[in-house]
Design an enzyme around this catalytic site. Sequence first.
Site, PDB file in Angstrom:
ATOM      1  N   TYR B 117       5.103  32.251  74.774  1.00  0.00           N
ATOM      2  CA  TYR B 117       4.573  30.975  74.550  1.00  0.00           C
ATOM      3  C   TYR B 117       5.569  29.848  74.456  1.00  0.00           C
ATOM      4  CZ  TYR B 117       0.174  33.178  73.135  1.00  0.00           C
ATOM      5  OH  TYR B 117      -0.900  33.891  72.995  1.00  0.00           O
ATOM      6  N   TYR B 156       2.522  40.889  75.408  1.00  0.00           N
ATOM      7  CA  TYR B 156       3.681  40.610  74.776  1.00  0.00           C
ATOM      8  C   TYR B 156       3.860  41.473  73.386  1.00  0.00           C
ATOM      9  CZ  TYR B 156       0.786  37.254  72.201  1.00  0.00           C
ATOM     10  OH  TYR B 156      -0.086  36.567  71.261  1.00  0.00           O
ATOM     11  N   ARG B 166       0.166  42.860  72.224  1.00  0.00           N
ATOM     12  CA  ARG B 166      -1.023  42.192  72.624  1.00  0.00           C
ATOM     13  C   ARG B 166      -1.480  42.386  74.171  1.00  0.00           C
ATOM     14  NH1 ARG B 166      -3.492  38.517  70.091  1.00  0.00           N
ATOM     15  NH2 ARG B 166      -4.968  39.990  70.803  1.00  0.00           N
ATOM     16  N   HIS B 169      -4.123  37.865  77.117  1.00  0.00           N
ATOM     17  CA  HIS B 169      -5.457  37.561  76.318  1.00  0.00           C
ATOM     18  C   HIS B 169      -5.063  35.688  76.603  1.00  0.00           C
ATOM     19  CE1 HIS B 169      -2.730  37.366  73.195  1.00  0.00           C
ATOM     20  NE2 HIS B 169      -2.981  36.271  72.665  1.00  0.00           N
ATOM     21  N   HIS B 171      -6.646  32.410  74.353  1.00  0.00           N
ATOM     22  CA  HIS B 171      -7.081  31.976  73.213  1.00  0.00           C
ATOM     23  C   HIS B 171      -8.137  30.773  73.420  1.00  0.00           C
ATOM     24  CE1 HIS B 171      -4.256  33.794  70.218  1.00  0.00           C
ATOM     25  NE2 HIS B 171      -3.302  33.687  71.388  1.00  0.00           N
TER      26      HIS B 171
HETATM   27 FE   FE2 Z   1      -1.863  34.993  71.514  1.00  0.00          FE
END
Ligand code: FE2
Lengths: 204, 251
Positions: B117, B156, B166, B169, B171
């Site tokens: 991110y 990640y 995770r 995905h 959000h």
């Molecule tokens: Fe996330």
Amino acid sequence: MAQKLDRLKESPSQTAGPYVHIGLTPNFADIGGVYPDDLGAAMVGDKTKGERITVKMRVIDGAGTPLKDALIEIWQADAAGLYNSPAERRGAADPHFTGWGRRATDMVSGECVFETIKPGRVPFNDGRPMAPHLTVWIVARGINIGLHTRMYFGDEEAANAEDPVLARIEHKVRVPTLIAQRSGDTYVFDIQLQGDDETVFFDI
Amino acid sequence: MSNIGAPNRPPEAGAFFQRDRDWHPPAFTPGYKTSVLRSPRRALLSLNSTISEITGPVFGHDMLGELDDDMIVNFAKPGESAIGPRIMVYGRVLDERGIGVPGVLIEVWQANAGGRYRHKKESYLAPLDPNFGGCGRTISGDDGSYCFRTIQPGPYPWPNGPNDWRPAHIHFSVFGHGFGQRLITQMYFEGDPMIWKCPIVKTINDPQAIEQLTAALDMQATLPMDMRAYKFDIVLRGRRSTMFENRREGN
Ligand SMILES: [Fe+2]
């Protein structure tokens, strides 16, 4: 066998996670140049009617620590008690006030600040007036489904005493968890996720 | 202002259907450790929606920038684009009655193709992509349909258990017509084996509810030689149509 209702299920919630700012307040997260401004950042302008107030909020976890990665949205009526919404059928709200604000809590202090106006009173479903309030929605890492609560105003004692929603709180000792105290033009509202002073949250 | 509701019909102002709290994840889910200190422990106060939850702000299509719905290029230098498998995500926003919901603000955010991110608190060793910001937004059309373009995010690792990852995905923040419909969720990808290992996914108890968050690969909607398509429908709380209709205004 009876007929089927053919209803769909609401999409299940998932946590906003630690990086909610990227999507909802990218400029706050130093992702510049994609959107001109973060949505909900400015609630009032020169032409907005009503008493200017500052609302400072924090969200506090079960260990007493303010959340530094929460996101709070508020929704409120204008100074005359009208919502700026198509579903508002009682009249036209102040066109210079959207009534909606969004803030990330500060990554160091955990505080967020809304510059807004004090809302007027709006009716409960049976027509009785509710006390002035902000509708508050909180998301963050570790919160699996957004939390709905309300902020009422500490200097509205008479209105608060007859508010039909506050009246539904069985344990009166919990009512003050929804009431922000005033100091000058600033209201301070701490949302407690757990503990003796856990804020009243709504399924509404 | 976008068009809200069908033409020639006043905007709906009924109370929302109650939320099915067994379908949503509960607040306290010890497998997802952060929820332990961030979960309210007392019962929620249940009330019928009031005007404060039935109403909500309007987001007009005119607020959108031309590239807001294209994460492949909306942060990239001119002539460049984000690295990763090119995809489009499309679907409809419906309510529990199956009615398309127009004018819904959909905001999305995600990691880059390496699972990283763009955020100051993020330290995963996968590199940033200089051409990928990770945010996008759009507003649903008259029939509730929406579409955006992005790259498929990577999985990640995250600090929870000693080796939790995770699944890939995206959000989603979904803003319908009433503040009581406010929803944040995540979209997963069909066939990803990481879905069923994830402690955040597993906060949801019903496997069918997890499948509702899993987008389907749609080879019919795929653009040949360009990008694959994933279909992801979103369902918001329905609303009763009779609350105000059955009683005179002001009663
Ligand atoms: Fe996330």
